[in-house]
Enzyme design. Sequence first.
Site, PDB file in Angstrom:
ATOM      1  N   LYS A  30       0.778  -1.293   0.145  1.00  0.00           N
ATOM      2  CA  LYS A  30      -0.030  -0.122   0.011  1.00  0.00           C
ATOM      3  C   LYS A  30       0.948   1.183  -0.328  1.00  0.00           C
ATOM      4  CE  LYS A  30      -4.109   1.233   2.212  1.00  0.00           C
ATOM      5  NZ  LYS A  30      -5.006   1.611   1.188  1.00  0.00           N
TER       6      LYS A  30
HETATM    7  N1  PMP Z   1      -7.425  -2.357  -2.918  1.00  0.00           N
HETATM    8  C1  PMP Z   1      -7.054  -1.074  -2.957  1.00  0.00           C
HETATM    9  C2  PMP Z   1      -6.196  -0.245  -4.062  1.00  0.00           C
HETATM   10  C3  PMP Z   1      -7.172  -0.429  -1.743  1.00  0.00           C
HETATM   11  O1  PMP Z   1      -6.684   0.867  -1.690  1.00  0.00           O
HETATM   12  C4  PMP Z   1      -8.226  -1.029  -0.513  1.00  0.00           C
HETATM   13  C5  PMP Z   1      -8.194  -0.195   0.655  1.00  0.00           C
HETATM   14  N2  PMP Z   1      -7.211  -0.271   1.394  1.00  0.00           N
HETATM   15  C6  PMP Z   1      -8.503  -2.166  -0.749  1.00  0.00           C
HETATM   16  C7  PMP Z   1      -8.264  -3.051  -2.022  1.00  0.00           C
HETATM   17  C8  PMP Z   1      -9.194  -2.854   0.252  1.00  0.00           C
HETATM   18  O2  PMP Z   1      -8.461  -3.456   1.304  1.00  0.00           O
HETATM   19  P1  PMP Z   1      -8.697  -3.546   2.993  1.00  0.00           P
HETATM   20  O3  PMP Z   1      -9.832  -4.428   2.828  1.00  0.00           O
HETATM   21  O4  PMP Z   1      -7.437  -4.031   3.539  1.00  0.00           O
HETATM   22  O5  PMP Z   1      -8.884  -2.243   3.368  1.00  0.00           O
END
Ligand code: PMP
Length: 301
Positions: free
Chosen positions: A153
């Site tokens: 991320k």
């Molecule tokens: N994909 C992306 C590109 C994101 O930014 C997010 C949000 N964090 C998600 C998927 C979903 O991830 P999570 O369920 O861990 O928040």
Amino acid sequence: MPLAYFHHRFLPLEEATVSIATHGLNYGTGCFEGIRAYHNREQDKLYIFRLREHYERFARSCQIMRIDPGHSVDEMMERTVQLLAQQNFHEDVYIRPLAFKADPVIKVTLEGIRDEFGVFAVPLGDYLPTSGIHVAVSSWRRLEDNAIPSRAKVTGSYVNTALAVTDAHLAGFDDAIFLTEAGHVAEGSAANFFMVREGMLITPDISENILEGITRQTIMQLAHDLGIPAASRTIDRSELYVADELFLVGTGVQISPITRIDHRMVGDGTIGKITLQLQSLYNQVVRGESDAYRSWLTPID
Ligand code: PMP
């Protein structure tokens, strides 16, 4: 006044600032997380959802980006709990940890630059409507893992998100669906993707340049526990137009049903049965209303 943890201490959020010359600001060399804490009204108590899993992913993002947050996963969890405990929130909260290349260096590298870690929290309601959205397949492609690692991320990679979601909004849609360079369905702009076909819950495989979403993993577990058959596999674009149900999942968006895609109705245009079933259980679990999933929650005392 909202607080932040920065430079190893707690301080007012507005004082947690950086220089214009900061490497991470100039080159996108940072990693972050998005975590939710839910307010249980009956108990007047906050619960952070899957705090450890978020910091474990944060540590993996930092490992890929050669960033040293200077704190262990346990320490970051503890600081986050302390941050919330000091603020006495009585509403849902979004928690944003951030680690970045901090020196004012004019050089594109990940080497020899001091890193910093901070975290702050702000009240946040629904990020997308949870009552049915209209999405478009984006003409922008999801980042390739070999360009910018998709399972990390990384702050800079959200340029990709911003381009796709802005174009979708300007064209009158609520969100964008990214395809990979190979033309397979990857995910939403900041959320993972699920489809239901003939009673089977299907999500793109982990190697489709997606973020390893914590909500995605949660939904797979809840589906298993509810006896809903589920699988991850390659999804073709045209399957989007014939699926019975579609929805996005993520910490921010929670579970957001897609009721129209590219001007076509999904199913009969209302929220599907499996989506509703998962949405209802998810909402109970995150608010601490279900004893079976307590281990996913960190209460704030
Ligand atoms: N994909 C992306 C590109 C994101 O930014 C997010 C949000 N964090 C998600 C998927 C979903 O991830 P999570 O369920 O861990 O928040």
